[in-house]
Write a protein that holds these residues in place. Structure first.
Motif, PDB file in Angstrom:
ATOM      1  N   ALA A   1       0.780  -1.013   0.002  1.00  0.00           N
ATOM      2  CA  ALA A   1      -0.008   0.034  -0.043  1.00  0.00           C
ATOM      3  C   ALA A   1       0.656   1.231   0.044  1.00  0.00           C
ATOM      4  O   ALA A   1       1.807   1.316   0.640  1.00  0.00           O
ATOM      5  CB  ALA A   1      -0.960  -0.079   1.201  1.00  0.00           C
TER       6      ALA A   1
ATOM      7  N   LYS B   1      -4.348  -2.363 -11.342  1.00  0.00           N
ATOM      8  CA  LYS B   1      -5.162  -3.687 -11.667  1.00  0.00           C
ATOM      9  C   LYS B   1      -4.605  -4.812 -12.604  1.00  0.00           C
ATOM     10  O   LYS B   1      -4.497  -5.845 -12.250  1.00  0.00           O
ATOM     11  CB  LYS B   1      -6.553  -3.530 -12.378  1.00  0.00           C
TER      12      LYS B   1
ATOM     13  N   ASP C   1      -1.459  -6.256 -10.053  1.00  0.00           N
ATOM     14  CA  ASP C   1      -2.293  -7.312  -9.324  1.00  0.00           C
ATOM     15  C   ASP C   1      -3.798  -6.915  -9.035  1.00  0.00           C
ATOM     16  O   ASP C   1      -4.070  -5.859  -8.833  1.00  0.00           O
ATOM     17  CB  ASP C   1      -1.603  -6.983  -7.694  1.00  0.00           C
TER      18      ASP C   1
ATOM     19  N   ARG D   1      -5.918  -7.798  -7.171  1.00  0.00           N
ATOM     20  CA  ARG D   1      -6.757  -7.405  -6.077  1.00  0.00           C
ATOM     21  C   ARG D   1      -6.259  -6.260  -5.361  1.00  0.00           C
ATOM     22  O   ARG D   1      -7.199  -5.683  -4.515  1.00  0.00           O
ATOM     23  CB  ARG D   1      -6.092  -8.481  -4.704  1.00  0.00           C
ATOM     24  N   LEU D   2      -5.453  -5.319  -6.077  1.00  0.00           N
ATOM     25  CA  LEU D   2      -5.096  -3.939  -5.654  1.00  0.00           C
ATOM     26  C   LEU D   2      -6.223  -3.070  -6.329  1.00  0.00           C
ATOM     27  O   LEU D   2      -6.866  -3.287  -7.133  1.00  0.00           O
ATOM     28  CB  LEU D   2      -3.640  -3.280  -6.252  1.00  0.00           C
ATOM     29  N   HIS D   3      -6.588  -1.965  -5.178  1.00  0.00           N
ATOM     30  CA  HIS D   3      -7.625  -0.798  -5.782  1.00  0.00           C
ATOM     31  C   HIS D   3      -6.920   0.375  -5.559  1.00  0.00           C
ATOM     32  O   HIS D   3      -5.937   0.535  -4.690  1.00  0.00           O
ATOM     33  CB  HIS D   3      -8.737  -1.134  -4.864  1.00  0.00           C
TER      34      HIS D   3
ATOM     35  N   ALA E   1      -3.940   0.318  -2.476  1.00  0.00           N
ATOM     36  CA  ALA E   1      -4.061  -0.679  -1.234  1.00  0.00           C
ATOM     37  C   ALA E   1      -5.218  -1.889  -1.827  1.00  0.00           C
ATOM     38  O   ALA E   1      -5.739  -1.562  -2.478  1.00  0.00           O
ATOM     39  CB  ALA E   1      -4.665   0.080   0.090  1.00  0.00           C
ATOM     40  N   TYR E   2      -4.934  -3.025  -0.675  1.00  0.00           N
ATOM     41  CA  TYR E   2      -5.593  -3.823  -0.999  1.00  0.00           C
ATOM     42  C   TYR E   2      -7.247  -4.029  -0.356  1.00  0.00           C
ATOM     43  O   TYR E   2      -8.212  -4.460  -0.891  1.00  0.00           O
ATOM     44  CB  TYR E   2      -5.131  -5.293  -0.198  1.00  0.00           C
ATOM     45  N   SER E   3      -7.178  -3.002   0.814  1.00  0.00           N
ATOM     46  CA  SER E   3      -8.421  -2.790   1.473  1.00  0.00           C
ATOM     47  C   SER E   3      -8.412  -1.493   1.869  1.00  0.00           C
ATOM     48  O   SER E   3      -7.777  -0.558   1.751  1.00  0.00           O
ATOM     49  CB  SER E   3      -8.615  -3.799   2.656  1.00  0.00           C
TER      50      SER E   3
ATOM     51  N   GLU F   1      -6.582  -0.617   4.737  1.00  0.00           N
ATOM     52  CA  GLU F   1      -5.128  -0.587   4.736  1.00  0.00           C
ATOM     53  C   GLU F   1      -4.921   0.745   3.878  1.00  0.00           C
ATOM     54  O   GLU F   1      -3.868   1.309   4.215  1.00  0.00           O
ATOM     55  CB  GLU F   1      -4.717  -1.755   3.663  1.00  0.00           C
TER      56      GLU F   1
END
Length: 85
Positions: A2, A23, A26, A28-30, A57-59, A62
């Motif tokens: 992140a 994207k 990875d 899963r990254l946003h 970040a992933y979430s 995070e």
């Protein structure tokens, strides 16, 4: 993984294009758009400025942690959707 995106270093920053690149790296990254209040001084507490930062970040949690500022300043957090061709 992140990190905060330092858009002040860019003349023109296309956040959708950057989000698309993230994207591809990875899935899963946003890319998160964090809108927050910015206070110039203690005298301007009733009239804050609005500011935007971008974080990868992933979430959501995070992203808030990677942003590195007090989370009480945050007004809104949204995920930036990469544009499609």
């Amino acid at each position: 993984m992140a990190h905060k995106i330092h858009t002040e270093d860019w003349d023109s920053f296309d956040v959708e294009l950057y989000s698309r690149r993230v994207k591809r790296t990875d899935c899963r990254l946003h890319t998160y758009r964090i809108q927050y209040n910015l206070y110039k001084s203690h005298k301007d507490l009733s009239n804050p400025l609005q500011a935007i930062d971008y974080v990868v970040a992933y979430s959501r949690d995070e992203a808030i942690h990677a942003w590195g500022k007090w989370k009480g300043l945050i007004k809104k957090i949204t995920i930036v959707a990469p544009w499609k061709r």
